[in-house]
Enzyme design. Sequence first.
Site, PDB file in Angstrom:
ATOM      1  N   HIS A   9      15.927  -9.654  -9.366  1.00  0.00           N
ATOM      2  CA  HIS A   9      15.247 -10.575 -10.281  1.00  0.00           C
ATOM      3  C   HIS A   9      15.655 -12.022  -9.993  1.00  0.00           C
ATOM      4  O   HIS A   9      14.798 -12.910  -9.888  1.00  0.00           O
ATOM      5  CB  HIS A   9      15.604 -10.207 -11.725  1.00  0.00           C
ATOM      6  CG  HIS A   9      15.148 -11.195 -12.744  1.00  0.00           C
ATOM      7  ND1 HIS A   9      13.991 -11.040 -13.466  1.00  0.00           N
ATOM      8  CD2 HIS A   9      15.683 -12.372 -13.160  1.00  0.00           C
ATOM      9  CE1 HIS A   9      13.837 -12.074 -14.282  1.00  0.00           C
ATOM     10  NE2 HIS A   9      14.861 -12.894 -14.119  1.00  0.00           N
ATOM     11  N   GLU A  10      16.962 -12.258  -9.843  1.00  0.00           N
ATOM     12  CA  GLU A  10      17.443 -13.619  -9.595  1.00  0.00           C
ATOM     13  C   GLU A  10      17.007 -14.118  -8.211  1.00  0.00           C
ATOM     14  O   GLU A  10      16.649 -15.286  -8.050  1.00  0.00           O
ATOM     15  CB  GLU A  10      18.964 -13.677  -9.741  1.00  0.00           C
ATOM     16  CG  GLU A  10      19.474 -13.280 -11.122  1.00  0.00           C
ATOM     17  CD  GLU A  10      18.884 -14.106 -12.250  1.00  0.00           C
ATOM     18  OE1 GLU A  10      18.501 -15.281 -12.009  1.00  0.00           O
ATOM     19  OE2 GLU A  10      18.780 -13.588 -13.378  1.00  0.00           O
TER      20      GLU A  10
ATOM     21  N   HIS B 248      13.488 -15.486  -8.287  1.00  0.00           N
ATOM     22  CA  HIS B 248      13.350 -16.874  -8.750  1.00  0.00           C
ATOM     23  C   HIS B 248      13.461 -17.845  -7.573  1.00  0.00           C
ATOM     24  O   HIS B 248      12.732 -18.837  -7.491  1.00  0.00           O
ATOM     25  CB  HIS B 248      14.439 -17.206  -9.774  1.00  0.00           C
ATOM     26  CG  HIS B 248      14.159 -16.707 -11.159  1.00  0.00           C
ATOM     27  ND1 HIS B 248      12.992 -16.987 -11.836  1.00  0.00           N
ATOM     28  CD2 HIS B 248      14.914 -15.949 -11.998  1.00  0.00           C
ATOM     29  CE1 HIS B 248      13.036 -16.426 -13.038  1.00  0.00           C
ATOM     30  NE2 HIS B 248      14.186 -15.790 -13.158  1.00  0.00           N
TER      31      HIS B 248
ATOM     32  N   GLU C 294       9.720 -15.661 -15.618  1.00  0.00           N
ATOM     33  CA  GLU C 294      10.516 -14.462 -15.870  1.00  0.00           C
ATOM     34  C   GLU C 294       9.733 -13.196 -15.531  1.00  0.00           C
ATOM     35  O   GLU C 294      10.279 -12.257 -14.947  1.00  0.00           O
ATOM     36  CB  GLU C 294      10.971 -14.432 -17.332  1.00  0.00           C
ATOM     37  CG  GLU C 294      12.018 -15.466 -17.677  1.00  0.00           C
ATOM     38  CD  GLU C 294      13.289 -15.295 -16.859  1.00  0.00           C
ATOM     39  OE1 GLU C 294      13.770 -14.162 -16.735  1.00  0.00           O
ATOM     40  OE2 GLU C 294      13.783 -16.304 -16.332  1.00  0.00           O
TER      41      GLU C 294
END
Length: 274
Positions: A146-147, A150, A204
């Site tokens: 997920h990070e 980004h 997100e």
Amino acid sequence: MMKFMKLVKTLFISLSLISLSACVGTQTTKQGAVGIERQQLMMFSEQEMNQGAERAYDAILKEARQKKTLNTDAKMVERIRIIANRLIPQTGVFRKDAPRWDWVVNLIKSDQLNAWCMPGGKIAFYTGIIQKLKLTDDEIAAIMGHEMAHALREHGRERASQAQLTQVGLAALQVFTGIQGPALDATALALNVTLTLPNSRTHETEADRMGVELAARAGFNPYAAVNIWQKMSKMGNGGAPEILSTHPAHDTRIKDLKKYARRVEPLYFAAKPR
């Protein structure tokens, strides 16, 4: 006549902004199996953001060294770096250049439930999120994916561009209305709530979907992302209403993660160690 001139100036600035938006709209990543295809507004260069991130990351590591909180648990450091080494090659699905980035992974001793990835691939995990949530390797991979997403989508550069555009828009508003001081600050807040927060929720959601694909392609169970938010929901007493948060509400997030974990499940079965 004065009002007319202000109107002309405002229209000129607004049209310039619209024209600028059209010129710098870009797609930073390929769609992948999860189908990320939103065009993004970019007013800063990738190089500028990466250089800034590198300086910021070095400063954070320096402070952690001084406080003796950097990489204090050798086994945990090795664990997160092994997981990262499985995820990094999969980033090429979204960006061909990404596997060659200067990826760095470090551990900071802190009770915070936090992990992040700066532009260019500078990752930090906090011991608190691993220990308090009792994360499995699959769950660490879900958070890390997920990070990393980004960074791949350059959400930081997009947010900086949105902030810059908002400032120009406020200048146009001031020219037209003559609003200044606290009233202008309130206007800025209204613009932030209206424009920035929905985009943050979009970021997100994009990172969630790309993260489960990265994890699945690396042989980690994509449903681990669902487990994490179920744990977070229990710890957070249900979470804040979605409209007041930069993050999607837990129930919304879990529903979306289940949908996209199911979509990438075949990738997981194809990649997981036998």
